[in-house]
Structures are given as structure tokens and as C-alpha cells.
Scaffold this motif. Structure first.
Motif, PDB file in Angstrom:
ATOM      1  N   GLN A   8      -2.744   9.389 -12.392  1.00 58.59           N
ATOM      2  CA  GLN A   8      -1.571  10.004 -11.390  1.00 58.59           C
ATOM      3  C   GLN A   8      -2.267  10.944 -10.639  1.00 58.59           C
ATOM      4  OE1 GLN A   8       1.916  10.963 -13.693  1.00 58.59           O
ATOM      5  NE2 GLN A   8       1.907   8.907 -14.893  1.00 58.59           N
ATOM      6  N   ALA A   9      -2.945  11.859 -11.272  1.00 60.61           N
ATOM      7  CA  ALA A   9      -3.456  13.101 -10.656  1.00 60.61           C
ATOM      8  C   ALA A   9      -4.282  12.714  -9.381  1.00 60.61           C
ATOM      9  CB  ALA A   9      -4.362  13.848 -11.714  1.00 60.61           C
ATOM     10  N   LEU A  33      -1.066  -1.339   0.848  1.00 62.92           N
ATOM     11  CA  LEU A  33      -1.408  -0.367  -0.051  1.00 62.92           C
ATOM     12  C   LEU A  33      -0.133   0.301  -0.667  1.00 62.92           C
ATOM     13  CD1 LEU A  33      -4.029   1.590  -0.728  1.00 62.92           C
ATOM     14  CD2 LEU A  33      -2.703   3.266   1.079  1.00 62.92           C
ATOM     15  N   VAL A  34       0.884   0.333  -0.358  1.00 65.53           N
ATOM     16  CA  VAL A  34       2.176   0.895  -1.098  1.00 65.53           C
ATOM     17  C   VAL A  34       2.870  -0.148  -1.899  1.00 65.53           C
ATOM     18  CG1 VAL A  34       4.655   1.435  -0.596  1.00 65.53           C
ATOM     19  CG2 VAL A  34       2.858   2.415   0.862  1.00 65.53           C
ATOM     20  N   SER A  35       2.645  -1.414  -1.652  1.00 66.70           N
ATOM     21  CA  SER A  35       3.054  -2.452  -2.513  1.00 66.70           C
ATOM     22  C   SER A  35       2.283  -2.328  -3.509  1.00 66.70           C
ATOM     23  CB  SER A  35       3.107  -3.589  -1.582  1.00 66.70           C
ATOM     24  OG  SER A  35       4.060  -4.074  -0.670  1.00 66.70           O
ATOM     25  N   SER A  36       0.952  -2.479  -3.468  1.00 61.14           N
ATOM     26  CA  SER A  36       0.000  -2.566  -4.642  1.00 61.14           C
ATOM     27  C   SER A  36       0.079  -1.409  -5.361  1.00 61.14           C
ATOM     28  CB  SER A  36      -1.456  -2.616  -4.159  1.00 61.14           C
ATOM     29  OG  SER A  36      -1.612  -3.499  -3.128  1.00 61.14           O
ATOM     30  N   ALA A  37       0.378  -0.043  -4.973  1.00 59.38           N
ATOM     31  CA  ALA A  37       0.679   1.139  -5.822  1.00 59.38           C
ATOM     32  C   ALA A  37       2.028   1.002  -6.464  1.00 59.38           C
ATOM     33  CB  ALA A  37       0.628   2.139  -4.848  1.00 59.38           C
ATOM     34  N   ALA A  38       2.853   0.229  -5.925  1.00 63.80           N
ATOM     35  CA  ALA A  38       4.184   0.004  -6.538  1.00 63.80           C
ATOM     36  C   ALA A  38       4.205  -0.939  -7.857  1.00 63.80           C
ATOM     37  CB  ALA A  38       5.294  -0.504  -5.423  1.00 63.80           C
ATOM     38  N   VAL A  39       3.327  -1.913  -7.429  1.00 63.59           N
ATOM     39  CA  VAL A  39       3.229  -3.094  -8.714  1.00 63.59           C
ATOM     40  C   VAL A  39       2.498  -2.192  -9.830  1.00 63.59           C
ATOM     41  CG1 VAL A  39       1.604  -4.906  -9.557  1.00 63.59           C
ATOM     42  CG2 VAL A  39       2.732  -5.022  -7.105  1.00 63.59           C
ATOM     43  N   VAL A  40       1.443  -1.397  -9.488  1.00 61.70           N
ATOM     44  CA  VAL A  40       0.839  -0.972 -10.812  1.00 61.70           C
ATOM     45  C   VAL A  40       1.593   0.382 -11.334  1.00 61.70           C
ATOM     46  CG1 VAL A  40      -1.042   0.985 -11.124  1.00 61.70           C
ATOM     47  CG2 VAL A  40      -1.743  -0.949  -9.405  1.00 61.70           C
ATOM     48  N   ALA A  41       2.411   0.799 -10.724  1.00 59.86           N
ATOM     49  CA  ALA A  41       3.460   1.980 -11.190  1.00 59.86           C
ATOM     50  C   ALA A  41       4.468   1.169 -12.012  1.00 59.86           C
ATOM     51  CB  ALA A  41       3.957   2.853 -10.094  1.00 59.86           C
ATOM     52  N   PHE A  42       4.765   0.034 -11.495  1.00 57.35           N
ATOM     53  CA  PHE A  42       5.863  -0.784 -12.265  1.00 57.35           C
ATOM     54  C   PHE A  42       5.106  -1.276 -13.728  1.00 57.35           C
ATOM     55  CE2 PHE A  42       7.779  -4.992 -13.266  1.00 57.35           C
ATOM     56  CZ  PHE A  42       9.099  -4.561 -13.247  1.00 57.35           C
ATOM     57  N   HIS A  43       3.983  -1.571 -13.673  1.00 57.61           N
ATOM     58  CA  HIS A  43       3.288  -2.182 -14.906  1.00 57.61           C
ATOM     59  C   HIS A  43       2.870  -1.056 -15.911  1.00 57.61           C
ATOM     60  CE1 HIS A  43       3.341  -6.471 -14.946  1.00 57.61           C
ATOM     61  NE2 HIS A  43       3.110  -6.321 -13.501  1.00 57.61           N
ATOM     62  N   TYR A  48      10.010   6.158 -13.499  1.00 56.07           N
ATOM     63  CA  TYR A  48       9.672   7.255 -12.398  1.00 56.07           C
ATOM     64  C   TYR A  48       8.788   6.706 -11.467  1.00 56.07           C
ATOM     65  CZ  TYR A  48       6.730   9.911 -15.265  1.00 56.07           C
ATOM     66  OH  TYR A  48       5.863  10.337 -15.934  1.00 56.07           O
ATOM     67  N   GLY A  49       7.818   6.071 -11.989  1.00 54.71           N
ATOM     68  CA  GLY A  49       6.470   5.790 -11.156  1.00 54.71           C
ATOM     69  C   GLY A  49       6.851   5.490  -9.883  1.00 54.71           C
ATOM     70  N   VAL A  50       7.396   4.394  -9.866  1.00 53.98           N
ATOM     71  CA  VAL A  50       7.817   3.552  -8.592  1.00 53.98           C
ATOM     72  C   VAL A  50       8.545   4.593  -7.649  1.00 53.98           C
ATOM     73  CG1 VAL A  50       9.089   1.565  -7.530  1.00 53.98           C
ATOM     74  CG2 VAL A  50       7.823   1.021  -9.679  1.00 53.98           C
ATOM     75  N   LEU A  51       9.433   5.349  -8.249  1.00 52.65           N
ATOM     76  CA  LEU A  51      10.049   6.341  -7.419  1.00 52.65           C
ATOM     77  C   LEU A  51       9.098   7.448  -6.755  1.00 52.65           C
ATOM     78  CD1 LEU A  51      13.388   7.035  -9.635  1.00 52.65           C
ATOM     79  CD2 LEU A  51      13.105   5.942  -7.455  1.00 52.65           C
ATOM     80  N   LEU A  52       8.058   7.770  -7.549  1.00 55.79           N
ATOM     81  CA  LEU A  52       6.930   8.466  -6.927  1.00 55.79           C
ATOM     82  C   LEU A  52       6.314   7.716  -5.888  1.00 55.79           C
ATOM     83  CD1 LEU A  52       5.685  10.498 -10.302  1.00 55.79           C
ATOM     84  CD2 LEU A  52       6.694  11.387  -8.317  1.00 55.79           C
ATOM     85  N   VAL A  53       6.017   6.486  -6.103  1.00 56.46           N
ATOM     86  CA  VAL A  53       5.311   6.035  -5.193  1.00 56.46           C
ATOM     87  C   VAL A  53       5.963   6.051  -3.693  1.00 56.46           C
ATOM     88  CG1 VAL A  53       4.342   3.507  -4.355  1.00 56.46           C
ATOM     89  CG2 VAL A  53       3.886   4.518  -6.658  1.00 56.46           C
ATOM     90  N   PHE A  54       7.282   5.688  -3.935  1.00 53.47           N
ATOM     91  CA  PHE A  54       8.266   5.686  -2.747  1.00 53.47           C
ATOM     92  C   PHE A  54       8.282   6.818  -2.184  1.00 53.47           C
ATOM     93  CE2 PHE A  54      12.629   6.999  -1.513  1.00 53.47           C
ATOM     94  CZ  PHE A  54      12.579   6.157  -0.408  1.00 53.47           C
ATOM     95  N   ALA A  55       8.167   8.067  -2.631  1.00 49.97           N
ATOM     96  CA  ALA A  55       8.597   9.427  -2.390  1.00 49.97           C
ATOM     97  C   ALA A  55       7.170   9.955  -1.652  1.00 49.97           C
ATOM     98  CB  ALA A  55       9.063  10.509  -3.422  1.00 49.97           C
ATOM     99  N   VAL A  56       6.287   9.560  -2.219  1.00 50.23           N
ATOM    100  CA  VAL A  56       4.743  10.111  -1.804  1.00 50.23           C
ATOM    101  C   VAL A  56       4.452   9.147  -0.496  1.00 50.23           C
ATOM    102  CG1 VAL A  56       2.220   9.842  -2.072  1.00 50.23           C
ATOM    103  CG2 VAL A  56       3.712  10.689  -3.704  1.00 50.23           C
ATOM    104  N   SER A  57       4.873   7.839  -0.497  1.00 47.94           N
ATOM    105  CA  SER A  57       4.627   7.144   0.700  1.00 47.94           C
ATOM    106  C   SER A  57       5.484   7.415   1.818  1.00 47.94           C
ATOM    107  CB  SER A  57       4.950   5.503   0.355  1.00 47.94           C
ATOM    108  OG  SER A  57       4.130   5.088  -1.010  1.00 47.94           O
ATOM    109  N   ALA A  58       6.661   7.765   1.749  1.00 43.92           N
ATOM    110  CA  ALA A  58       7.693   8.046   2.689  1.00 43.92           C
ATOM    111  C   ALA A  58       7.302   9.319   3.303  1.00 43.92           C
ATOM    112  CB  ALA A  58       9.041   8.217   2.251  1.00 43.92           C
TER     113      ALA A  58
END
Length: 200
Positions: A8-9, A33-43, A48-58
Motif C-alpha cells: 500500500q505504501a 492501470l486503474v482497472s488493474s489496481a482495482a482488481v488487486v485491491a479487490f482480491h 476500502y482498498g477499491v475505494l482508495l484506488v478510486f480516490a487516488v485515481s480521481a
């Protein structure tokens, strides 16, 4: 530190930098890149991992867009222009720029939301905003919702890929494939359309 905390860091700052760079220099496939990060966060992470990917990407997309728009404004104001403004002009076909200017006149800055979701639609609309001398603050008001919608779309693609497969790499492959299909389909359609018209 646990391996997950270390990931995460490193992962979120790297995601931010790459998405922001992709907004500035539109050659990095940021959607994939965002989709791949969301897959990894999902697994691998808490919900909250996917939410963090969403917030960081936006946030990264918004930051990159504002930086590019600011650089473009400098080019519009200067007599000789700038390499950033010329780069935007080179990436916007004249007919697409004309269409973007029409849509901007009709719908205002909310056209930015659709332009972010349509492959290769962001640059012509941004250039139309620059040529209309839209203030940075007004551009930001339209670009904020656009970046949120864009990040949400590609995170949902990642969640879809992650939920269909138990192994993360399969989900990443599907997410990247879907993202590339979305980004290339409009260009392929435009190439095929003239040929379709010519056929009796």
C-alpha cells in the motif's frame, strides 16, 4: 511492516504518479492501470482498498488535467504559444475540435464529463476550453465530476474482472482487455464507417 502495508505504501503513490503523468502525457494507458489496481485491491485488501484506488485515481487525474490546462493557458496567452499547446493541437483532429467547440457552447463545462469517458475525447474538449479562454476555476468545476466518473468507471471494470476470477492475474487480464477494447472500439468504428457507406 507487513507485506500488505508495504504494498500500500508503494502502490498508491505509484498509482497517483502514473495516472497524473498519463493525464499530462496521454500515452500511458491509465484506464487499464486503474482497472488493474482495482482488481488487486479487490482480491488482496480490505473492502476500502477499491475505494482508495478510486480516490487516488480521481485525484491524480484531476491534478494532471489541471496541470495540463494551466500549461495550455500559458501557451494561449503567449505570442509564440508553447509546446504543450502545440501537443494538444496535434492530438485533436480539426473535425473533433469543431465538434467539441459546438458541444461546449451547448452544454458548457459539463461536456467534460462525457469527454473523459469517451476514448480520445478529453484532448479536443480541453483544447476547445482553452481556445474559448475558459478560466481555470471554471474548467476545474467541470473536470472534477469528470474525473470522479472516469475513476468510478474503470474501478467498476476492475471489480468485474476481480469478481469473475479467483486468481488476480486473470482478473487483471480481463480488466486490461476490456479497457483496451473500450479505447480502440471508437477508432475502429470510425475507420469502418466510410467503407460501410460506400457499399451498395
Amino acid at each position: 511492516m507487513s507485506p500488505e502495508t508495504t504494498q500500500q505504501a508503494v502502490g498508491y503513490p505509484a498509482l497517483f504518479v502514473l495516472v497524473a503523468l498519463g493525464a499530462l502525457v496521454p500515452v500511458i494507458p491509465t484506464g487499464a492501470l486503474v482497472s488493474s489496481a482495482a482488481v488487486v485491491a479487490f482480491h488482496h485488501q480490505a473492502p476500502y482498498g477499491v475505494l482508495l484506488v478510486f480516490a487516488v485515481s480521481a485525484l491524480a487525474a484531476f491534478t494532471g488535467d489541471l496541470a495540463l490546462y494551466w500549461l495550455g493557458q500559458r501557451g494561449v496567452r503567449s505570442r509564440g504559444g508553447s509546446r504543450w499547446l502545440e501537443a494538444l493541437r496535434d492530438r485533436a483532429a480539426p473535425e473533433r475540435l469543431e465538434h467539441a467547440q459546438t458541444k461546449l457552447d451547448e452544454h458548457g463545462v459539463m461536456v467534460l464529463v462525457l469527454s473523459r469517458l469517451v476514448p480520445a475525447g478529453r484532448i479536443p474538449v480541453m483544447l476547445a476550453c482553452l481556445l474559448a479562454e475558459l478560466p481555470l476555476r471554471r474548467f476545474a468545476r467541470g473536470d472534477g465530476p469528470a474525473c470522479l466518473a472516469w475513476a468510478a468507471t474503470y474501478c467498476l471494470i476492475g471489480i468485474l474482472g476481480g469478481s469473475l476470477f479467483s486468481e488476480p492475474w486473470k482478473g487483471v487480464a480481463l480488466a486490461v482487455g476490456l479497457t483496451l477494447l473500450i479505447s480502440t472500439a471508437p477508432a475502429a468504428w470510425r475507420r469502418l464507417r466510410p467503407g460501410t457507406r460506400d457499399t451498395p
